[in-house]
Enzyme design. Structure first.
Site, mmCIF file in Angstrom:
data_model
loop_
_atom_site.group_PDB
_atom_site.id
_atom_site.type_symbol
_atom_site.label_atom_id
_atom_site.label_comp_id
_atom_site.label_asym_id
_atom_site.label_seq_id
_atom_site.Cartn_x
_atom_site.Cartn_y
_atom_site.Cartn_z
ATOM 1 N N ASP A 50 0.866 -1.166 0.000
ATOM 2 C CA ASP A 50 0.000 0.000 0.000
ATOM 3 C C ASP A 50 0.909 1.225 0.000
ATOM 4 O O ASP A 50 2.054 1.167 0.437
ATOM 5 C CB ASP A 50 -0.937 -0.013 1.220
ATOM 6 C CG ASP A 50 -2.077 0.996 1.042
ATOM 7 O OD1 ASP A 50 -2.945 1.058 1.918
ATOM 8 O OD2 ASP A 50 -2.074 1.720 0.019
ATOM 9 N N ASP A 87 -7.926 -7.166 1.413
ATOM 10 C CA ASP A 87 -6.900 -7.269 2.471
ATOM 11 C C ASP A 87 -7.501 -6.716 3.758
ATOM 12 O O ASP A 87 -8.344 -5.797 3.704
ATOM 13 C CB ASP A 87 -5.653 -6.439 2.106
ATOM 14 C CG ASP A 87 -5.833 -4.995 2.551
ATOM 15 O OD1 ASP A 87 -6.422 -4.215 1.768
ATOM 16 O OD2 ASP A 87 -5.422 -4.655 3.692
ATOM 17 N N CYS A 131 -6.796 -27.096 10.229
ATOM 18 C CA CYS A 131 -5.512 -26.379 10.343
ATOM 19 C C CYS A 131 -4.701 -26.977 11.486
ATOM 20 O O CYS A 131 -5.196 -27.731 12.328
ATOM 21 C CB CYS A 131 -5.765 -24.884 10.584
ATOM 22 S SG CYS A 131 -6.043 -24.411 12.289
ATOM 23 N N HIS A 160 -4.878 -20.180 12.677
ATOM 24 C CA HIS A 160 -6.268 -20.602 12.432
ATOM 25 C C HIS A 160 -7.064 -19.540 11.682
ATOM 26 O O HIS A 160 -7.746 -19.831 10.689
ATOM 27 C CB HIS A 160 -6.989 -20.944 13.746
ATOM 28 C CG HIS A 160 -8.458 -21.097 13.516
ATOM 29 N ND1 HIS A 160 -9.022 -22.239 12.960
ATOM 30 C CD2 HIS A 160 -9.469 -20.204 13.662
ATOM 31 C CE1 HIS A 160 -10.326 -22.048 12.793
ATOM 32 N NE2 HIS A 160 -10.622 -20.825 13.199
HETATM 33 N N1 LIG Z 1 -9.010 -5.168 13.388
HETATM 34 C C1 LIG Z 1 -9.179 -4.449 12.555
HETATM 35 C C2 LIG Z 1 -9.394 -3.516 11.477
HETATM 36 C C3 LIG Z 1 -8.645 -2.342 11.404
HETATM 37 C C4 LIG Z 1 -8.881 -1.426 10.365
HETATM 38 C C5 LIG Z 1 -9.859 -1.708 9.429
HETATM 39 C C6 LIG Z 1 -10.174 -0.729 8.374
HETATM 40 C C7 LIG Z 1 -9.258 -0.856 7.183
HETATM 41 N N2 LIG Z 1 -9.861 -0.022 6.182
HETATM 42 C C8 LIG Z 1 -9.189 0.514 5.168
HETATM 43 N N3 LIG Z 1 -7.885 0.262 4.901
HETATM 44 C C9 LIG Z 1 -7.601 1.049 3.810
HETATM 45 C C10 LIG Z 1 -6.408 1.261 3.111
HETATM 46 C C11 LIG Z 1 -6.400 2.210 2.067
HETATM 47 N N4 LIG Z 1 -5.218 2.454 1.396
HETATM 48 C C12 LIG Z 1 -5.200 3.427 0.450
HETATM 49 N N5 LIG Z 1 -4.027 3.698 -0.186
HETATM 50 N N6 LIG Z 1 -6.297 4.132 0.110
HETATM 51 C C13 LIG Z 1 -7.510 3.922 0.691
HETATM 52 O O1 LIG Z 1 -8.505 4.610 0.351
HETATM 53 C C14 LIG Z 1 -7.575 2.917 1.727
HETATM 54 C C15 LIG Z 1 -8.777 2.674 2.407
HETATM 55 C C16 LIG Z 1 -8.772 1.748 3.452
HETATM 56 N N7 LIG Z 1 -9.747 1.374 4.300
HETATM 57 C C17 LIG Z 1 -10.600 -2.887 9.480
HETATM 58 C C18 LIG Z 1 -10.351 -3.793 10.514
HETATM 59 ZN ZN LIG Z 2 -8.293 -24.148 12.526
#
Ligand SMILES: N#Cc1ccc(CCNc2nc3cc4nc(N)[nH]c(=O)c4cc3[nH]2)cc1
Ligand SMILES: [Zn+2]
Length: 382
Positions: free
Chosen positions: A104, A278, A318, A347
């Site tokens: 990223d 991801d 697993c 897991h």
């Molecule tokens: N545990 C846990 C946990 C922590 C954070 C999240 C939210 C992740 N969301 C998220 N990552 C991102 C990366 C991103 N990278 C870039 N370059 N641009 C994005 O708009 C972008 C948007 C995103 N939205 C989800 C689960």
């Molecule tokens: Zn398992």
């Protein structure tokens, strides 16, 4: 001569092969050909922010079926430095991972620094989360760092607008993200072996998402991501944005939904035509003692598991589920033993990777909606 021939043969470092579109939904089965191997899609990518998927060795990642992992420009630039990693022979060599890596761009991470950062047309000024020192990331700098890391897929330097954000702010920010993408593409030194993906923004506004999708896909690239989601908005809102944004992306290129996610969000995203995902969720909740199982979430820390000498997930094959009980896992987590984080991470990642394998099979057999219904009943009880 060789250079010329190489360029002609491989117009892009990454080539998407659409194998089949599900008859019931917008789901797709595909293959992503990269310089470090072929990836079956839809795919979940474990997150390895600091050049390691926390608590996992590369061999363990391969054993559970990880085909590609994610790492992060911002974190690796701050520590140990992209120049050091370049001198080490690049990120693959540095971390002993010979399959594909996606990095990223640091856009999201820098914006998450909150008040510690100042956004300008040139780029973003911010203070290090480690020692408060001043730094500057620009489209050129973020691309230079990823070129040095040598990842197979590099992300454009973009601005992920916060949620909620007013319409004018989101419009200005998506237009800057388009200008930044042009600058990333111009600065990219190795398009023949590192695929630059553009990122669509536009917040939760339909016309702005349409404008961003038009502008970003007008720039010819090997893949496109949908950013600006999974930022605290309600799930239904994210699904609605996907409903009208995904169809604006070219069918012959991979679509990557950034930062997603949980089992329901993965299934809803696949149904809407997303190919790549991801999220830190499976690895992060593992370290806190929560497992994703075929019977739903299991918080092994709960006292009710103190003398539960059964496997974490009876339907899972697993390493963790074949060799340890909930009681032992609870004990490890309560004692904050490193093995607890390791076993639950193994897991949880296996669970999501297996889910995506089942999804690919369901698409192949045109029964994805049935699979989703069964999964939801067992996992969410609904
Ligand atoms: N545990 C846990 C946990 C922590 C954070 C999240 C939210 C992740 N969301 C998220 N990552 C991102 C990366 C991103 N990278 C870039 N370059 N641009 C994005 O708009 C972008 C948007 C995103 N939205 C989800 C689960
Ligand atoms: Zn398992």
């Amino acid at each position: 001569m060789i250079e010329k021939d190489y360029e002609r043969k491989y117009m892009y470092a990454v080539r998407y092969e659409l194998i089949k579109t599900c008859k019931q939904t917008g789901a797709r089965l595909g293959r992503l050909h990269t310089p470090h191997g072929v990836i079956e899609t839809p795919i979940f990518m474990p997150v390895g922010t600091q050049a390691t998927v926390k608590a996992m060795t590369p061999e363990e990642l391969k054993d559970i079926g990880s085909q590609i992992i994610l790492s992060n420009t911002y974190h690796l630039y701050m520590r140990p430095g992209h120049d050091l990693i370049e001198r080490a022979g690049g990120l693959h060599k540095f971390m002993n991972w010979d399959k594909p890596i996606l990095t990223d761009s640091g856009g999201f991470q820098v914006f998450s620094l909150g008040p510690l950062r100042k956004i300008k047309e040139e780029g973003v000024e911010f203070r290090s989360h480690l020692d408060g020192s001043k730094h500057f990331l620009s489209p050129e700098k973020a691309t230079e760092i990823q070129n040095a890391l040598g990842s197979d897929i590099i992300m454009a330097f973009d601005e992920c607008a916060p949620y909620p954000a007013d319409r004018q702010y989101v419009k200005n920010s998506l237009e800057r993200t388009t200008r930044w993408l042009e600058r990333c593409k111009a600065a990219h030194k190795y398009p023949e072996r590192q695929a630059l993906f553009g990122i669509v923004q536009g917040g939760m506004y339909k016309e702005l998402r349409e404008q961003s999708a038009r502008e970003i896909t007008a720039i010819d690239l090997p893949g496109y991501a949908i950013g600006g989601l999974s930022v605290g908005e309600p799930k239904e809102m994210m699904y609605e944005v996907l409903d009208y944004t995904v169809p604006l992306l070219p069918e012959d290129k991979p679509r990557y939904l950034m930062g997603v996610g949980s089992p329901d969000d993965l299934l809803e995203g696949v149904l809407r035509g997303i190919d790549m995902f991801d999220c830190v969720l499976p690895t992060r909740i593992a370290r806190n003692g929560t497992a994703m199982t075929s019977q739903g979430k299991v918080v092994v820390r709960n006292a009710s598991y103190a003398e539960d000498f059964t496997s974490l997930d009876p339907e899972c094959d697993c390493y963790t589920c074949r060799n340890y009980t909930k009681a032992y896992l609870r004990h490890l987590i309560k004692c904050n033993e490193i093995l607890g984080a390791r076993l639950l991470t193994i897991h949880n990642l296996h669970f999501l990777l297996k889910l995506m394998e089942n999804v690919r099979e369901a698409i192949r057999e045109d029964r994805l909606l049935d699979y989703k219904k069964d999964f939801f009943e067992k996992y969410y009880g609904k």
